[in-house]
Write a protein that holds these residues in place. Structure first.
Motif, PDB file in Angstrom:
ATOM      1  N   ALA A  62       3.181   1.714  -1.248  1.00 49.98           N
ATOM      2  CA  ALA A  62       3.516   2.971  -0.582  1.00 49.98           C
ATOM      3  C   ALA A  62       2.785   3.190   0.747  1.00 49.98           C
ATOM      4  CB  ALA A  62       3.223   4.147  -1.513  1.00 49.98           C
ATOM      5  N   HIS A  63       1.601   2.603   0.932  1.00 50.11           N
ATOM      6  CA  HIS A  63       0.796   2.919   2.113  1.00 50.11           C
ATOM      7  C   HIS A  63      -0.051   1.712   2.507  1.00 50.11           C
ATOM      8  CE1 HIS A  63      -2.189   5.025   4.576  1.00 50.11           C
ATOM      9  NE2 HIS A  63      -1.260   5.958   4.714  1.00 50.11           N
ATOM     10  N   PRO A  64      -0.294   1.517   3.805  1.00 50.23           N
ATOM     11  CA  PRO A  64      -1.101   0.380   4.259  1.00 50.23           C
ATOM     12  C   PRO A  64      -2.507   0.315   3.647  1.00 50.23           C
ATOM     13  CG  PRO A  64       0.008   1.384   6.136  1.00 50.23           C
ATOM     14  CD  PRO A  64       0.260   2.270   4.938  1.00 50.23           C
ATOM     15  N   VAL A  65      -3.093   1.464   3.364  1.00 54.88           N
ATOM     16  CA  VAL A  65      -4.432   1.468   2.751  1.00 54.88           C
ATOM     17  C   VAL A  65      -4.380   0.782   1.388  1.00 54.88           C
ATOM     18  CG1 VAL A  65      -6.272   2.929   1.825  1.00 54.88           C
ATOM     19  CG2 VAL A  65      -5.192   3.515   4.004  1.00 54.88           C
ATOM     20  N   TRP A  66      -3.338   1.070   0.625  1.00 56.21           N
ATOM     21  CA  TRP A  66      -3.181   0.416  -0.680  1.00 56.21           C
ATOM     22  C   TRP A  66      -2.966  -1.082  -0.522  1.00 56.21           C
ATOM     23  CZ3 TRP A  66      -4.765   2.170  -5.058  1.00 56.21           C
ATOM     24  CH2 TRP A  66      -4.849   3.539  -5.259  1.00 56.21           C
ATOM     25  N   MET A  67      -2.269  -1.476   0.537  1.00 57.71           N
ATOM     26  CA  MET A  67      -2.070  -2.904   0.790  1.00 57.71           C
ATOM     27  C   MET A  67      -3.410  -3.607   0.967  1.00 57.71           C
ATOM     28  SD  MET A  67       1.295  -3.115   3.234  1.00 57.71           S
ATOM     29  CE  MET A  67       1.167  -4.873   3.430  1.00 57.71           C
ATOM     30  N   SER A  68      -4.299  -2.985   1.734  1.00 56.54           N
ATOM     31  CA  SER A  68      -5.625  -3.569   1.955  1.00 56.54           C
ATOM     32  C   SER A  68      -6.412  -3.664   0.659  1.00 56.54           C
ATOM     33  CB  SER A  68      -6.412  -2.729   2.966  1.00 56.54           C
ATOM     34  OG  SER A  68      -5.781  -2.756   4.209  1.00 56.54           O
ATOM     35  N   GLU A  69      -6.394  -2.600  -0.122  1.00 57.71           N
ATOM     36  CA  GLU A  69      -7.111  -2.587  -1.398  1.00 57.71           C
ATOM     37  C   GLU A  69      -6.585  -3.658  -2.350  1.00 57.71           C
ATOM     38  OE1 GLU A  69      -9.798  -0.737  -2.474  1.00 57.71           O
ATOM     39  OE2 GLU A  69      -9.933  -0.041  -0.405  1.00 57.71           O
ATOM     40  N   LEU A  70      -5.277  -3.771  -2.419  1.00 65.92           N
ATOM     41  CA  LEU A  70      -4.671  -4.739  -3.330  1.00 65.92           C
ATOM     42  C   LEU A  70      -4.893  -6.177  -2.865  1.00 65.92           C
ATOM     43  CD1 LEU A  70      -1.431  -2.787  -4.133  1.00 65.92           C
ATOM     44  CD2 LEU A  70      -3.288  -3.303  -5.717  1.00 65.92           C
ATOM     45  N   GLN A  71      -4.939  -6.368  -1.564  1.00 66.28           N
ATOM     46  CA  GLN A  71      -5.232  -7.703  -1.043  1.00 66.28           C
ATOM     47  C   GLN A  71      -6.611  -8.156  -1.528  1.00 66.28           C
ATOM     48  OE1 GLN A  71      -2.845  -9.381   0.670  1.00 66.28           O
ATOM     49  NE2 GLN A  71      -4.154 -11.155   0.531  1.00 66.28           N
ATOM     50  N   ILE A  72      -7.559  -7.249  -1.531  1.00 61.69           N
ATOM     51  CA  ILE A  72      -8.904  -7.549  -2.017  1.00 61.69           C
ATOM     52  C   ILE A  72      -8.891  -7.847  -3.516  1.00 61.69           C
ATOM     53  CG2 ILE A  72     -11.207  -6.541  -2.398  1.00 61.69           C
ATOM     54  CD1 ILE A  72     -10.692  -4.951   0.265  1.00 61.69           C
ATOM     55  N   ALA A  73      -8.024  -7.135  -4.249  1.00 68.13           N
ATOM     56  CA  ALA A  73      -7.965  -7.276  -5.715  1.00 68.13           C
ATOM     57  C   ALA A  73      -6.962  -8.334  -6.179  1.00 68.13           C
ATOM     58  CB  ALA A  73      -7.610  -5.929  -6.330  1.00 68.13           C
ATOM     59  N   LYS A  74      -6.374  -9.090  -5.259  1.00 67.16           N
ATOM     60  CA  LYS A  74      -5.300 -10.023  -5.607  1.00 67.16           C
ATOM     61  C   LYS A  74      -5.709 -11.022  -6.690  1.00 67.16           C
ATOM     62  CE  LYS A  74      -3.354 -12.297  -2.197  1.00 67.16           C
ATOM     63  NZ  LYS A  74      -2.573 -13.167  -1.296  1.00 67.16           N
ATOM     64  N   THR A  75      -6.887 -11.606  -6.582  1.00 65.74           N
ATOM     65  CA  THR A  75      -7.337 -12.584  -7.580  1.00 65.74           C
ATOM     66  C   THR A  75      -7.422 -11.944  -8.959  1.00 65.74           C
ATOM     67  OG1 THR A  75      -8.564 -13.787  -5.896  1.00 65.74           O
ATOM     68  CG2 THR A  75      -9.164 -14.223  -8.177  1.00 65.74           C
ATOM     69  N   ASN A  76      -7.933 -10.720  -9.022  1.00 68.22           N
ATOM     70  CA  ASN A  76      -8.016 -10.008 -10.308  1.00 68.22           C
ATOM     71  C   ASN A  76      -6.627  -9.733 -10.879  1.00 68.22           C
ATOM     72  OD1 ASN A  76     -10.797  -9.986 -10.150  1.00 68.22           O
ATOM     73  ND2 ASN A  76     -10.886  -7.928  -9.282  1.00 68.22           N
ATOM     74  N   LEU A  77      -5.677  -9.396 -10.018  1.00 66.59           N
ATOM     75  CA  LEU A  77      -4.312  -9.137 -10.483  1.00 66.59           C
ATOM     76  C   LEU A  77      -3.668 -10.408 -11.021  1.00 66.59           C
ATOM     77  CD1 LEU A  77      -2.976  -6.765  -7.689  1.00 66.59           C
ATOM     78  CD2 LEU A  77      -3.677  -6.149  -9.994  1.00 66.59           C
ATOM     79  N   LEU A  78      -3.877 -11.522 -10.326  1.00 65.45           N
ATOM     80  CA  LEU A  78      -3.345 -12.803 -10.820  1.00 65.45           C
ATOM     81  C   LEU A  78      -3.970 -13.165 -12.167  1.00 65.45           C
ATOM     82  CD1 LEU A  78      -3.253 -14.795  -7.473  1.00 65.45           C
ATOM     83  CD2 LEU A  78      -1.275 -14.223  -8.893  1.00 65.45           C
ATOM     84  N   ASP A  79      -5.277 -12.930 -12.300  1.00 59.12           N
ATOM     85  CA  ASP A  79      -5.949 -13.184 -13.577  1.00 59.12           C
ATOM     86  C   ASP A  79      -5.373 -12.305 -14.683  1.00 59.12           C
ATOM     87  OD1 ASP A  79      -7.558 -15.095 -12.383  1.00 59.12           O
ATOM     88  OD2 ASP A  79      -9.292 -13.757 -12.188  1.00 59.12           O
ATOM     89  N   ARG A  80      -5.102 -11.048 -14.360  1.00 57.02           N
ATOM     90  CA  ARG A  80      -4.544 -10.118 -15.354  1.00 57.02           C
ATOM     91  C   ARG A  80      -3.148 -10.573 -15.793  1.00 57.02           C
ATOM     92  NH1 ARG A  80      -5.270  -7.180 -19.515  1.00 57.02           N
ATOM     93  NH2 ARG A  80      -4.247  -5.169 -19.510  1.00 57.02           N
TER      94      ARG A  80
END
Length: 99
Positions: A62-80
């Motif tokens: 929904a927002h560029p700020v969330w994109m930045s946050e999720l980019q940082i958390a990408k490895t954790n999301l893939l692990d999940r």
């Protein structure tokens, strides 16, 4: 006299589904159906798994700020995704702004 060959419905459906990339769209359904469990309610409210293409999951944000946050958390999301046996062939996640 011309000879006509019949094409099976299965062949027609397979060709049509391949043409519209239906397999890639349906591949995201198990992730979509458990998205809140994967990312949590707060992130799920701002994001949506959109489709899988090749080895990449595309997520609408929904927002560029969330994109930045999720980019940082990408490895954790893939692990999940792997923990929940939902990663089937997915090795990357790309984030795109919702339109």
């Amino acid at each position: 006299m011309p000879t006509h060959s019949l094409t099976s419905i299965q062949e027609i459906l397979n060709n049509t589904l391949n043409e519209i990339n239906c397999q890639e769209i349906f591949k995201v359904y198990p992730i979509w159906s458990r998205w809140k469990e994967i990312v949590g309610e707060v992130i799920a409210a701002k994001t949506e798994p959109h489709y899988v293409k090749g080895e990449t999951l595309y997520v609408a944000v929904a927002h560029p700020v969330w994109m930045s946050e999720l980019q940082i958390a990408k490895t954790n999301l893939l692990d999940r995704l792997k923990e929940l046996n939902l990663a089937e062939g997915i090795i990357d996640i790309k984030f795109r702004l919702k339109k």
